[in-house]
Write a protein that holds these residues in place. Structure first.
Motif, short mmCIF file in Angstrom:
data_model
loop_
_atom_site.label_atom_id
_atom_site.label_comp_id
_atom_site.label_asym_id
_atom_site.label_seq_id
_atom_site.Cartn_x
_atom_site.Cartn_y
_atom_site.Cartn_z
N LEU A 16 0.83 -1.11 -0.11
CA LEU A 16 0.03 0.09 0.07
C LEU A 16 0.77 1.36 0.15
O LEU A 16 0.45 2.50 0.21
CB LEU A 16 -0.91 0.01 1.15
CG LEU A 16 -1.97 -1.16 1.21
CD1 LEU A 16 -2.69 -1.14 2.68
CD2 LEU A 16 -2.98 -0.91 0.03
N THR A 88 -7.17 4.13 -2.59
CA THR A 88 -7.27 2.71 -2.50
C THR A 88 -8.48 2.13 -1.83
O THR A 88 -8.94 1.13 -2.19
CB THR A 88 -5.85 2.05 -1.93
OG1 THR A 88 -4.93 2.73 -2.64
CG2 THR A 88 -5.77 0.51 -2.11
N CYS A 92 -11.00 0.31 -4.33
CA CYS A 92 -10.71 -1.20 -4.43
C CYS A 92 -11.66 -2.33 -3.78
O CYS A 92 -11.92 -2.10 -2.65
CB CYS A 92 -9.40 -1.55 -3.72
SG CYS A 92 -8.60 -3.00 -4.04
#
Length: 109
Positions: A16, A88, A92
Motif C-alpha cells: 500500500l 485505494t 478497491c
C-alpha cells in the motif's frame, strides 16, 4: 481467490506504499546507496501490481493508527501516502483494510 495478509506497526504495509514513501522508508534504514534504494523501490512497486491484475489478490491489511501520524519522508510524502490509502480503500473491491485505533493519549504497544 488468493488472499494476502499484511500489517504494520512501524510503517504502511509495502503493498500500500507510494514510491516516495517507500524510498523514504529505505533511506531511513541502513540503505544509503542510491542504486540499492532505487532497485528496492522498483521491486516493491512491481509487487504492488498483484492488486491491479485481471484476477487481483484479496489484500487484508491492518495498519496501526500511529503509522498514520508518523511522518516518514516529510509532509508532502505523507500527504501523498494518505491520499493514496484513501483512494485505494474507496476504489478497491479486492482489499480489506483496518486501522487499529489507540486509546486517546496512549501510544500502542
Amino acid at each position: 481467490m488468493l488472499t494476502v495478509a499484511d500489517g504494520g506497526a512501524a510503517a504502511v504495509p509495502g503493498l500500500l506504499q507510494t514510491p516516495a514513501y517507500t524510498e523514504a522508508v529505505f533511506r531511513g534504514g541502513r540503505l544509503t546507496g542510491d542504486g540499492e534504494v532505487k532497485r528496492r523501490v522498483e521491486a516493491r512497486m512491481a509487487r504492488r501490481e498483484i492488486l491491479n491484475r485481471f484476477e487481483p489478490v484479496h489484500l487484508r491489511a491492518v495498519i496501526d493508527e500511529a503509522v498514520l501520524h508518523r511522518s516518514i519522508g516529510g509532509a508532502a510524502v505523507m500527504r501523498e501516502q494518505l491520499e493514496y490509502l484513501l483512494h485505494t480503500w474507496r476504489g478497491c473491491r479486492t482489499s480489506t483494510s483496518r486501522c487499529c485505533l489507540s486509546p486517546r493519549g496512549r501510544m500502542p504497544g
